[in-house]
Design a protein around this motif. Structure first.
Motif, mmCIF file in Angstrom:
data_model
loop_
_atom_site.group_PDB
_atom_site.id
_atom_site.type_symbol
_atom_site.label_atom_id
_atom_site.label_comp_id
_atom_site.label_asym_id
_atom_site.label_seq_id
_atom_site.Cartn_x
_atom_site.Cartn_y
_atom_site.Cartn_z
ATOM 1 N N VAL A 107 102.433 36.122 -0.386
ATOM 2 C CA VAL A 107 103.562 36.842 -0.972
ATOM 3 C C VAL A 107 104.012 37.965 -0.043
ATOM 4 O O VAL A 107 105.208 38.193 0.146
ATOM 5 C CB VAL A 107 103.197 37.377 -2.365
ATOM 6 C CG1 VAL A 107 104.342 38.185 -2.959
ATOM 7 C CG2 VAL A 107 102.840 36.219 -3.301
ATOM 8 N N MET A 108 103.058 38.670 0.549
ATOM 9 C CA MET A 108 103.386 39.742 1.491
ATOM 10 C C MET A 108 104.225 39.204 2.644
ATOM 11 O O MET A 108 105.258 39.780 3.005
ATOM 12 C CB MET A 108 102.104 40.365 2.044
ATOM 13 C CG MET A 108 102.330 41.401 3.125
ATOM 14 S SD MET A 108 100.812 41.786 4.040
ATOM 15 C CE MET A 108 100.568 40.262 4.961
ATOM 16 N N PHE A 109 103.798 38.086 3.219
ATOM 17 C CA PHE A 109 104.517 37.501 4.352
ATOM 18 C C PHE A 109 105.929 37.116 3.942
ATOM 19 O O PHE A 109 106.906 37.418 4.653
ATOM 20 C CB PHE A 109 103.765 36.271 4.866
ATOM 21 C CG PHE A 109 104.313 35.721 6.152
ATOM 22 C CD1 PHE A 109 103.779 36.112 7.372
ATOM 23 C CD2 PHE A 109 105.354 34.807 6.153
ATOM 24 C CE1 PHE A 109 104.284 35.609 8.568
ATOM 25 C CE2 PHE A 109 105.869 34.301 7.336
ATOM 26 C CZ PHE A 109 105.332 34.695 8.548
ATOM 27 N N SER A 110 106.069 36.477 2.803
ATOM 28 C CA SER A 110 107.383 36.053 2.329
ATOM 29 C C SER A 110 108.295 37.245 2.068
ATOM 30 O O SER A 110 109.476 37.227 2.424
ATOM 31 C CB SER A 110 107.235 35.226 1.048
ATOM 32 O OG SER A 110 108.487 34.908 0.503
ATOM 33 N N ARG A 121 104.145 47.100 13.718
ATOM 34 C CA ARG A 121 103.316 48.231 13.305
ATOM 35 C C ARG A 121 103.122 48.243 11.796
ATOM 36 O O ARG A 121 102.130 48.782 11.288
ATOM 37 C CB ARG A 121 103.929 49.542 13.794
ATOM 38 C CG ARG A 121 102.992 50.734 13.660
ATOM 39 C CD ARG A 121 103.584 51.997 14.276
ATOM 40 N NE ARG A 121 103.717 51.873 15.709
ATOM 41 C CZ ARG A 121 104.290 52.792 16.477
ATOM 42 N NH1 ARG A 121 104.799 53.885 15.932
ATOM 43 N NH2 ARG A 121 104.378 52.624 17.788
ATOM 44 N N GLY A 122 104.046 47.635 11.066
ATOM 45 C CA GLY A 122 103.897 47.559 9.622
ATOM 46 C C GLY A 122 102.641 46.809 9.207
ATOM 47 O O GLY A 122 102.003 47.160 8.208
ATOM 48 N N PHE A 123 102.270 45.795 9.971
ATOM 49 C CA PHE A 123 101.052 45.057 9.647
ATOM 50 C C PHE A 123 99.819 45.919 9.909
ATOM 51 O O PHE A 123 98.812 45.812 9.199
ATOM 52 C CB PHE A 123 101.000 43.742 10.433
ATOM 53 C CG PHE A 123 101.952 42.712 9.919
ATOM 54 C CD1 PHE A 123 101.516 41.730 9.044
ATOM 55 C CD2 PHE A 123 103.289 42.737 10.273
ATOM 56 C CE1 PHE A 123 102.392 40.782 8.533
ATOM 57 C CE2 PHE A 123 104.181 41.798 9.771
ATOM 58 C CZ PHE A 123 103.733 40.817 8.893
ATOM 59 N N ALA A 124 99.896 46.792 10.908
ATOM 60 C CA ALA A 124 98.810 47.741 11.143
ATOM 61 C C ALA A 124 98.703 48.723 9.981
ATOM 62 O O ALA A 124 97.597 49.082 9.549
ATOM 63 C CB ALA A 124 99.041 48.493 12.459
ATOM 64 N N VAL A 125 99.837 49.144 9.451
ATOM 65 C CA VAL A 125 99.848 50.072 8.325
ATOM 66 C C VAL A 125 99.215 49.420 7.090
ATOM 67 O O VAL A 125 98.384 50.033 6.396
ATOM 68 C CB VAL A 125 101.287 50.525 8.011
ATOM 69 C CG1 VAL A 125 101.356 51.272 6.680
ATOM 70 C CG2 VAL A 125 101.805 51.407 9.138
ATOM 71 N N ILE A 126 99.594 48.172 6.820
ATOM 72 C CA ILE A 126 99.038 47.457 5.665
ATOM 73 C C ILE A 126 97.529 47.324 5.795
ATOM 74 O O ILE A 126 96.767 47.601 4.861
ATOM 75 C CB ILE A 126 99.695 46.066 5.539
ATOM 76 C CG1 ILE A 126 101.168 46.216 5.172
ATOM 77 C CG2 ILE A 126 98.966 45.211 4.498
ATOM 78 C CD1 ILE A 126 101.971 44.945 5.358
ATOM 79 N N SER A 127 97.083 46.907 6.965
ATOM 80 C CA SER A 127 95.660 46.719 7.191
ATOM 81 C C SER A 127 94.901 48.031 7.131
ATOM 82 O O SER A 127 93.838 48.139 6.507
ATOM 83 C CB SER A 127 95.451 46.050 8.559
ATOM 84 O OG SER A 127 94.088 45.974 8.873
#
Length: 261
Positions: A36-39, A211-217
C-alpha cells in the motif's frame, strides 16, 4: 491557475478510498503495508521485485546505532517523555545529506552518468571534480566498514540476481566505483546509501523521493530507540557526558575546571 486535486485519499459515509481502492474491502487484511505504501507514493501497483527491493532497503536503513538521529531522539525524549512523536521527529530531522539520506545526492550523480553521451568520461569528470574540490563523494566511503561495506555487497548481489531489473543503475554505480578507485589510487567502498540509490533507481523511484524511503525506515528505527530509552535510559548520560567532556573556557565561574585553566 488550475484547481488542485488529490488522487490519494477520500472519505465517504461508509468508509475511505486509497487511490482507486476501498480501504476496508480491498486493502485491510489483503495487502501488506509495503504494497500500500508503494502504491500510495509511486502511483502504481508494486511488482514482486519492487517489494523485494523496498523491503531490503527499509531493513538496511532502519538502524544505525547511536548516530545523530538516534541521539537527538533519545535526548528529546528524555526532555519531553510525553511527546514520543516529537522525539521521533527530532531524529528524522537528522536524515539529510551527511547521514542516512545521502542516496539522493548519489542518485543525482548516477543520473548524470546514465544521461551522458560518454558514460566513462562523465564518471571521471564527477570523481575528479569531487577530488579536486576536496568534497566527499556521495555514496562512497565509510569510517567503519573497510575495505567494503557488507551491506552494499549484499544489496548489490540481491539486485543482480533479480531478472526483472534492467541493471542500468547498477552498471552506472559500478562504473563510478571503478573510476573512484582509479582516480584516488586506492579502493573506496560503496556505502549502503550508494547501493540504495542504485536499487531504488532500478525500480523507478524518482531521485527527489528516495530520501522519503530513508525517512520511513528510520522512523521505525527511532521508535525502537524510544522503546529502549523507556527500558534503559541513556539520554541523561549523553547530556551529562557532553557537559563534562566539552569544557567551559570562558572567564566566568564553572563547576568543571578546564585542564588549561
Amino acid at each position: 491557475m488550475n484547481r488542485p486535486v488529490t488522487r490519494l485519499c477520500a472519505h465517504h459515509l461508509e468508509g475511505m478510498s486509497y487511490r482507486d481502492a476501498d480501504l476496508v474491502e480491498d486493502l485491510i487484511g489483503k495487502k501488506t503495508f509495503a504494497e500500500v505504501m508503494f502504491s500510495q507514493i509511486i502511483g502504481r501497483d508494486a511488482r514482486p521485485v519492487d517489494l523485494r527491493v523496498v523491503d531490503a532497503v527499509l531493513i538496511t536503513l532502519m538502524e544505525h546505532g547511536l548516530t545523530p538521529s538516534a541521539i537527538a531522539t533519545r535526548v528529546v525524549y528524555m526532555s519531553a517523555p510525553e511527546n514520543l512523536q516529537g522525539a521521533v521527529a527530532a531524529g528524522l530531522m537528522a536524515v539529510g545529506s551527511s547521514f542516512v539520506g545521502t542516496m539522493e545526492n548519489c542518485s543525482l550523480l548516477l543520473d548524470r552518468i546514465l544521461k551522458a553521451y560518454d558514460a566513462q568520461a562523465e564518471a571521471r569528470a564527477i570523481v575528479q571534480s569531487h577530488r579536486d574540490g576536496k568534497k566527499p563523494l556521495p555514496g562512497f566511503g565509510h569510517h567503519l566498514h573497510k575495505p567494503d561495506d557488507p551491506r552494499s555487497l549484499k544489496l548489490l548481489a540481491l539486485a543482480r540476481a533479480e531478472p526483472d531489473l534492467p541493471g542500468k543503475w547498477l552498471d552506472a554505480l559500478e562504473l563510478l566505483a571503478r573510476t573512484v578507485d582509479e582516480v584516488y589510487g586506492r579502493h573506496i567502498t560503496i556505502n549502503a546509501t550508494g547501493a540504495v540509490a542504485a536499487l531504488l533507481g532500478e525500480i523507478g523511484i524518482p531521485t527527489k523521493l528516495m530520501r522519503g524511503f530513508a525517512v520511513i525506515s528510520r522512523a521505525a528505527g527511532l521508535v525502537s530507540h524510544v522503546a529502549e530509552e523507556q527500558q534503559c535510559p541513556s539520554g541523561r548520560f549523553i547530556w551529562e557526558t557532553i557537559d563534562r567532556e566539552i569544557p567551559y573556557v570562558g572567564a566566568g565561574k564553572s563547576a568543571h575546571r578546564h585542564p588549561e585553566g
